[in-house]
Structure formats: structure tokens, C-alpha cells
Design a protein around this motif. Structure first.
Motif, PDB file in Angstrom:
ATOM      1  N   MET A 153       3.710  10.903  21.816  1.00 17.65           N
ATOM      2  CA  MET A 153       4.269  11.245  23.110  1.00 17.65           C
ATOM      3  C   MET A 153       5.771  10.958  23.085  1.00 17.65           C
ATOM      4  O   MET A 153       6.185   9.905  22.634  1.00 17.65           O
ATOM      5  N   ARG A 154       6.535  11.929  23.565  1.00 18.47           N
ATOM      6  CA  ARG A 154       7.988  11.776  23.662  1.00 18.47           C
ATOM      7  C   ARG A 154       8.399  11.936  25.119  1.00 18.47           C
ATOM      8  O   ARG A 154       7.859  12.787  25.827  1.00 18.47           O
ATOM      9  N   ILE A 155       9.364  11.142  25.540  1.00 18.11           N
ATOM     10  CA  ILE A 155       9.935  11.286  26.870  1.00 18.11           C
ATOM     11  C   ILE A 155      11.292  11.962  26.696  1.00 18.11           C
ATOM     12  O   ILE A 155      12.125  11.503  25.913  1.00 18.11           O
ATOM     13  N   THR A 156      11.492  13.068  27.410  1.00 18.99           N
ATOM     14  CA  THR A 156      12.736  13.829  27.299  1.00 18.99           C
ATOM     15  C   THR A 156      13.292  14.101  28.694  1.00 18.99           C
ATOM     16  O   THR A 156      12.545  14.103  29.680  1.00 18.99           O
ATOM     17  N   PRO A 157      14.594  14.355  28.773  1.00 13.59           N
ATOM     18  CA  PRO A 157      15.145  14.772  30.068  1.00 13.59           C
ATOM     19  C   PRO A 157      14.552  16.115  30.469  1.00 13.59           C
ATOM     20  O   PRO A 157      14.273  16.955  29.620  1.00 13.59           O
ATOM     21  N   GLY A 158      14.369  16.302  31.743  1.00 14.10           N
ATOM     22  CA  GLY A 158      13.922  17.590  32.260  1.00 14.10           C
ATOM     23  C   GLY A 158      15.092  18.327  32.866  1.00 14.10           C
ATOM     24  O   GLY A 158      16.048  17.700  33.331  1.00 14.10           O
ATOM     25  N   GLY A 159      15.023  19.624  32.867  1.00 13.23           N
ATOM     26  CA  GLY A 159      16.090  20.435  33.431  1.00 13.23           C
ATOM     27  C   GLY A 159      15.537  21.615  34.201  1.00 13.23           C
ATOM     28  O   GLY A 159      14.312  21.739  34.368  1.00 13.23           O
ATOM     29  N   PRO A 160      16.408  22.477  34.679  1.00 15.72           N
ATOM     30  CA  PRO A 160      15.975  23.623  35.481  1.00 15.72           C
ATOM     31  C   PRO A 160      14.912  24.486  34.812  1.00 15.72           C
ATOM     32  O   PRO A 160      14.046  25.039  35.500  1.00 15.72           O
ATOM     33  N   ASP A 161      14.941  24.587  33.490  1.00 10.92           N
ATOM     34  CA  ASP A 161      13.936  25.397  32.797  1.00 10.92           C
ATOM     35  C   ASP A 161      12.540  24.768  32.848  1.00 10.92           C
ATOM     36  O   ASP A 161      11.555  25.421  32.483  1.00 10.92           O
ATOM     37  N   ASP A 162      12.448  23.509  33.287  1.00 10.14           N
ATOM     38  CA  ASP A 162      11.165  22.798  33.321  1.00 10.14           C
ATOM     39  C   ASP A 162      10.507  22.783  34.697  1.00 10.14           C
ATOM     40  O   ASP A 162       9.411  22.247  34.851  1.00 10.14           O
ATOM     41  N   VAL A 163      11.162  23.349  35.690  1.00 11.14           N
ATOM     42  CA  VAL A 163      10.628  23.307  37.054  1.00 11.14           C
ATOM     43  C   VAL A 163       9.226  23.911  37.114  1.00 11.14           C
ATOM     44  O   VAL A 163       8.313  23.329  37.726  1.00 11.14           O
ATOM     45  N   ASP A 164       9.020  25.057  36.496  1.00  6.71           N
ATOM     46  CA  ASP A 164       7.698  25.696  36.546  1.00  6.71           C
ATOM     47  C   ASP A 164       6.628  24.820  35.901  1.00  6.71           C
ATOM     48  O   ASP A 164       5.490  24.762  36.392  1.00  6.71           O
ATOM     49  N   ALA A 165       6.960  24.141  34.816  1.00  2.00           N
ATOM     50  CA  ALA A 165       5.986  23.263  34.158  1.00  2.00           C
ATOM     51  C   ALA A 165       5.615  22.093  35.063  1.00  2.00           C
ATOM     52  O   ALA A 165       4.444  21.697  35.130  1.00  2.00           O
ATOM     53  N   VAL A 166       6.591  21.539  35.775  1.00  2.00           N
ATOM     54  CA  VAL A 166       6.307  20.430  36.699  1.00  2.00           C
ATOM     55  C   VAL A 166       5.463  20.928  37.865  1.00  2.00           C
ATOM     56  O   VAL A 166       4.492  20.271  38.271  1.00  2.00           O
ATOM     57  N   LEU A 167       5.801  22.090  38.390  1.00  2.65           N
ATOM     58  CA  LEU A 167       4.993  22.654  39.476  1.00  2.65           C
ATOM     59  C   LEU A 167       3.565  22.919  39.018  1.00  2.65           C
ATOM     60  O   LEU A 167       2.610  22.688  39.777  1.00  2.65           O
ATOM     61  N   ALA A 168       3.390  23.349  37.780  1.00  3.16           N
ATOM     62  CA  ALA A 168       2.033  23.563  37.249  1.00  3.16           C
ATOM     63  C   ALA A 168       1.269  22.239  37.188  1.00  3.16           C
ATOM     64  O   ALA A 168       0.071  22.198  37.503  1.00  3.16           O
ATOM     65  N   LEU A 169       1.938  21.154  36.786  1.00  6.64           N
ATOM     66  CA  LEU A 169       1.281  19.839  36.781  1.00  6.64           C
ATOM     67  C   LEU A 169       0.847  19.456  38.196  1.00  6.64           C
ATOM     68  O   LEU A 169      -0.272  18.966  38.403  1.00  6.64           O
ATOM     69  N   LEU A 170       1.742  19.671  39.154  1.00  6.47           N
ATOM     70  CA  LEU A 170       1.424  19.329  40.546  1.00  6.47           C
ATOM     71  C   LEU A 170       0.309  20.204  41.099  1.00  6.47           C
ATOM     72  O   LEU A 170      -0.585  19.714  41.801  1.00  6.47           O
ATOM     73  N   ASP A 171       0.327  21.494  40.773  1.00 11.77           N
ATOM     74  CA  ASP A 171      -0.749  22.389  41.223  1.00 11.77           C
ATOM     75  C   ASP A 171      -2.087  21.962  40.632  1.00 11.77           C
ATOM     76  O   ASP A 171      -3.116  21.955  41.322  1.00 11.77           O
ATOM     77  N   ASP A 172      -2.076  21.601  39.360  1.00 11.81           N
ATOM     78  CA  ASP A 172      -3.290  21.151  38.689  1.00 11.81           C
ATOM     79  C   ASP A 172      -3.817  19.861  39.325  1.00 11.81           C
ATOM     80  O   ASP A 172      -5.015  19.722  39.581  1.00 11.81           O
ATOM     81  N   ALA A 173      -2.902  18.934  39.602  1.00 14.55           N
ATOM     82  CA  ALA A 173      -3.312  17.671  40.231  1.00 14.55           C
ATOM     83  C   ALA A 173      -3.866  17.920  41.630  1.00 14.55           C
ATOM     84  O   ALA A 173      -4.874  17.315  42.021  1.00 14.55           O
ATOM     85  N   THR A 174      -3.228  18.810  42.376  1.00 10.99           N
ATOM     86  CA  THR A 174      -3.715  19.115  43.720  1.00 10.99           C
ATOM     87  C   THR A 174      -5.111  19.732  43.658  1.00 10.99           C
ATOM     88  O   THR A 174      -6.003  19.343  44.425  1.00 10.99           O
ATOM     89  N   ALA A 175      -5.321  20.666  42.746  1.00 10.25           N
ATOM     90  CA  ALA A 175      -6.651  21.282  42.603  1.00 10.25           C
ATOM     91  C   ALA A 175      -7.699  20.224  42.243  1.00 10.25           C
ATOM     92  O   ALA A 175      -8.822  20.258  42.761  1.00 10.25           O
ATOM     93  N   TRP A 176      -7.338  19.295  41.370  1.00 10.61           N
ATOM     94  CA  TRP A 176      -8.274  18.233  41.003  1.00 10.61           C
ATOM     95  C   TRP A 176      -8.572  17.344  42.208  1.00 10.61           C
ATOM     96  O   TRP A 176      -9.734  17.016  42.466  1.00 10.61           O
ATOM     97  N   LEU A 177      -7.539  16.959  42.970  1.00  6.21           N
ATOM     98  CA  LEU A 177      -7.755  16.135  44.164  1.00  6.21           C
ATOM     99  C   LEU A 177      -8.670  16.852  45.157  1.00  6.21           C
ATOM    100  O   LEU A 177      -9.577  16.232  45.736  1.00  6.21           O
ATOM    101  N   VAL A 178      -8.463  18.142  45.345  1.00  2.80           N
ATOM    102  CA  VAL A 178      -9.326  18.923  46.240  1.00  2.80           C
ATOM    103  C   VAL A 178     -10.757  18.912  45.717  1.00  2.80           C
ATOM    104  O   VAL A 178     -11.716  18.724  46.476  1.00  2.80           O
ATOM    105  N   SER A 179     -10.926  19.050  44.403  1.00  5.42           N
ATOM    106  CA  SER A 179     -12.274  19.118  43.816  1.00  5.42           C
ATOM    107  C   SER A 179     -13.053  17.821  43.993  1.00  5.42           C
ATOM    108  O   SER A 179     -14.282  17.835  43.969  1.00  5.42           O
ATOM    109  N   ILE A 180     -12.350  16.709  44.156  1.00  7.99           N
ATOM    110  CA  ILE A 180     -13.047  15.427  44.351  1.00  7.99           C
ATOM    111  C   ILE A 180     -12.989  14.965  45.811  1.00  7.99           C
ATOM    112  O   ILE A 180     -13.307  13.815  46.117  1.00  7.99           O
ATOM    113  N   GLY A 181     -12.562  15.877  46.700  1.00 12.64           N
ATOM    114  CA  GLY A 181     -12.583  15.590  48.126  1.00 12.64           C
ATOM    115  C   GLY A 181     -11.434  14.723  48.624  1.00 12.64           C
ATOM    116  O   GLY A 181     -11.534  14.144  49.704  1.00 12.64           O
ATOM    117  N   ARG A 182     -10.346  14.636  47.893  1.00 12.15           N
ATOM    118  CA  ARG A 182      -9.211  13.795  48.293  1.00 12.15           C
ATOM    119  C   ARG A 182      -8.066  14.665  48.816  1.00 12.15           C
ATOM    120  O   ARG A 182      -6.956  14.614  48.307  1.00 12.15           O
TER     121      ARG A 182
END
Length: 168
Positions: A1-30
Motif C-alpha cells: 500500500m502506498r499513500i500518494t497526494p491526490g489531485g483533480p484527476d482523482d476526484v472521480d475515484a474518490v466519488l466512486a469510493l464514497l458511492d460504494d460506501a454509501t451503497a454498502w451502508l444502505v445494504s446494511i440498513g445504516r
């Protein structure tokens, strides 16, 4: 695992992580934590992630080149009490469900601690959802934080947690 700076080109990847987390929270009733709608459909949320990316506040955990988690750090949000000593505030921490159990969040918090020390901060603070069974509060406590103030944004119950930083 590497930690790197994020930039404007990474916004979609972060939004995908958040969308995935939201879908998971919904699936478990949270649904109280982040609601039921994908973050990528919220213009205010997209603008916030974009701002963090453009101002150097976004950091990414990558596993085999894939974005596995995201961290944004900076100043406390306006809805929390102001700090009483120099601090760094964790504005966002999210780990991809595909990498659950691999310590992504813990590594990102270690990165936040390192940034805080570099900047001379004496504490790291974060706020999180404090509803349901307080599972997220307990996660941060296991990571070394201590629960302090409670607050609410409308009906959303929040908890502030702090970790005092040792120098070095």
C-alpha cells in the motif's frame, strides 16, 4: 500500500469510493450516516471533494495502483467547536469496500498523524456519525482517538474525537 497526494484527476475515484460506501451502508440498513443517494449525484459533495483535491488536502491509499482509500485533512468544519490548541482536522476518511480488512483507514490515519506532526500540531481531530450503534465512534476509538463533544447537524448526530499527538 502506498499513500500518494491526490489531485483533480482523482476526484472521480474518490466519488466512486464514497458511492460504494454509501451503497454498502444502505445494504446494511445504516441510511442515517450518509443517506441513500450516491455522493457523485450531490453537487455540493462533488464541489467539496474537488476543492480538497485542488488545494492539496487530498491523499490516497493505493493498492496495486488502484485507489483503495481517501483522506482529506485541513481545518475543522464550521459546525464543530474551535480547537483550543494547534491541530490538524480529518475532513474525510473512506476506504473502499473491495479492500475491507486490509488496514486502509488505519494507514491513512497514520499519514494524517505524520502530516500533523510536520505542521507542529499537537492534536488530530475528526468528527463522525454517532447514530445507530455508534460503530463508527468505536472504530476511531480503536484507532487511538478519544470521544469528546457531541453535536448535531439538523437530525444528524455527530461525535468529535481527538487524539493527542506525541512529538517525533
Amino acid at each position: 500500500m502506498r499513500i500518494t497526494p491526490g489531485g483533480p484527476d482523482d476526484v472521480d475515484a474518490v466519488l466512486a469510493l464514497l458511492d460504494d460506501a454509501t451503497a454498502w451502508l444502505v445494504s446494511i440498513g445504516r441510511t442515517g450516516q450518509w443517506g441513500t443517494q450516491p455522493r457523485s449525484t450531490n453537487p455540493r459533495g462533488v464541489a467539496q471533494i474537488t476543492e480538497w483535491a485542488e488545494t492539496g488536502r487530498l491523499h490516497l491509499a493505493r493498492i496495486d495502483g488502484e485507489v483503495a482509500g481517501a483522506l482529506a485533512v485541513g481545518e475543522a468544519m464550521p459546525y464543530v467547536p474551535p480547537a483550543t490548541e494547534p491541530e490538524l482536522y480529518v475532513n474525510l476518511l473512506v476506504a473502499g469496500r473491495a479492500h475491507a480488512g486490509r488496514g486502509v483507514g488505519a494507514r491513512l490515519l497514520d499519514h494524517a498523524r505524520a502530516i500533523a506532526r510536520q505542521r507542529g500540531a499537537r492534536q488530530l481531530r475528526v468528527d463522525c456519525y454517532a447514530g445507530d450503534d455508534r460503530a463508527l465512534v468505536r472504530y476511531y476509538e480503536r484507532q487511538g482517538f478519544t470521544a469528546t463533544d457531541v453535536f448535531a447537524v439538523g437530525e444528524w448526530p455527530g461525535q468529535i474525537l481527538v487524539e493527542r499527538l506525541r512529538s517525533g
